[in-house]
Design an enzyme around this catalytic site. Sequence first.
Site, short mmCIF file in Angstrom:
data_model
loop_
_atom_site.label_atom_id
_atom_site.label_comp_id
_atom_site.label_asym_id
_atom_site.label_seq_id
_atom_site.Cartn_x
_atom_site.Cartn_y
_atom_site.Cartn_z
N ASP A 281 1.50 8.54 6.62
CA ASP A 281 2.18 8.10 5.40
C ASP A 281 3.36 7.31 5.96
OD1 ASP A 281 4.11 7.81 3.40
OD2 ASP A 281 3.28 9.50 2.29
N HIS A 282 3.32 6.01 5.86
CA HIS A 282 4.31 5.23 6.63
C HIS A 282 5.75 5.50 6.19
CE1 HIS A 282 4.12 2.28 3.33
NE2 HIS A 282 5.28 1.83 3.77
N HIS B 234 3.64 8.58 -0.98
CA HIS B 234 5.05 8.36 -0.66
C HIS B 234 6.01 9.13 -1.58
CE1 HIS B 234 3.01 5.34 1.55
NE2 HIS B 234 3.00 4.41 0.64
#
Length: 480
Positions: A177-178, A240
């Site tokens: 999950d960046h 996010h």
Amino acid sequence: MEKQRLIITLFGATGDLAARKLYPAIYQLYKKGHICEHFALIGTARREWSNEYFRQVVLDSINDAVEDQSHAEEFVSHFYYQPHNVHDQDHYDSLRKLATELEAKYDTQGNRIFYISLSPALFPVITQNLKEQNLLTDQGYNRLIIEKPFGSNSDSAKELQAKLNHAFDESQIYRIDHYLGKSLVHALADVRFGNTPLEALWNKTYIDHFQITLAEAVGVEARGDYYETSGVTKDMLQNHILQLLALVAMRKPVDTTADSLRAHKIEVLSHLRLYEDADDMRKHTIRGQYGQSADGELPAYRSEMNVAEDSSTETYFAAQIDVEMPEWEGVPFFVRSGKRMSHKFTTIDVVFKSEDTEEPNRLQIQLEPNTGYYIAMNTSAHDFQKKPVQIPLSYQYSEEALDNMPGDYERLIHDCILGYADSFNHYQEVVHQWKFVDRIHKLWANMPAPNFPNYPAKSLGPEHADELIQRHNPKAYWYS
Ligand code: BG6
């Protein structure tokens, strides 16, 4: 700094993510000395590229960051290309041979990272072949990095997990999950638990509500196909937003291990209140889709490429989320995200209770466009009237500091190399996140089609979005 030894095998080496994010990130790690002469990268994809061509592509992708050309050339000399069809077993043979050869050449001691930057539908076939064709070593470590989405609902996530587990166990899987690679997100626990006043006030006695905003100025760009199946709830909320919520709401981890941090996030995610019925949804959520901008410059979502003319896909979502843990009773988490909003801003607001003041105290954690921290403090004007005023206490990272912060992917790849799993999602987190989103979609399926479009591009989203917050606190509103 300990020099890391490893081979990264990248599936999807000719793709856009690789050139935009991965090669520049790996180059930074090389420049900073985290990876060195004991490193190699095997790029694979269907296209018939040569090593030379591949190296030139990598050189082009890092061009902006190169200060020393010969060092950059030395870096790309560690890159090898192997054309590959993921369904063809013989190709895994060639990959294995190349990996063995490079292992000896660079003395990487059997450490292998397999990074799949391809459609999630291909994850199982690749991992199964990696195992069956003996690409996993038993000398060093084997780690798998995969991009989101992990499944498209909780059932498919479970199925996918079962398939991956034939080759990799949970401790070897690094789900990206960046947002967890963003430096300020990484620092959230330190901000919460490293500041006595904040830690003391971070509870339902003092906090009125939280706001988490991930607003984007961009539209769906060339991704209409994908976006039609995902909408903002699967694209941004499921991952996010819920990750940020978990970090903001979790109890203090008992120690600094990844297991402990992730267990505390899982605790929050498993206590999200699921909406009960259509009425509950109407009261606590807002969905939207952008229309043409008022100045006519930007098209409506329904006119974007590969989007249905009568699409009911949501490009905006706002909601009140309740965490059913005793410490958050009566403290809602308001979240929102949208495409084609007025500007890009990513913020977390902690809004404190205020009975006697006009404006509440507020801590804003600013990820973008400013990066830093802001506290709204009450004082009075320095005149005879003593009129109440609010002043900002603010810290913004300088351009130089921002340039020196590791980028999202740089941090994530670094953390995977060092085995720091706390920057990645545990399977249980993902499943709970899906359960929350699954419920929304299940209820939407039985509700009348929404009246879209309901906000113009370049705006702050549907007009009535403040009502969501004002039901909880009539004086409150979204901060922008
Ligand atoms: C991605 C989404 O995960 O995050 C994109 O798929 C979105 O649609 C992007 O644009 C936003 O990331 P950031 O880091 O720019 O806020």
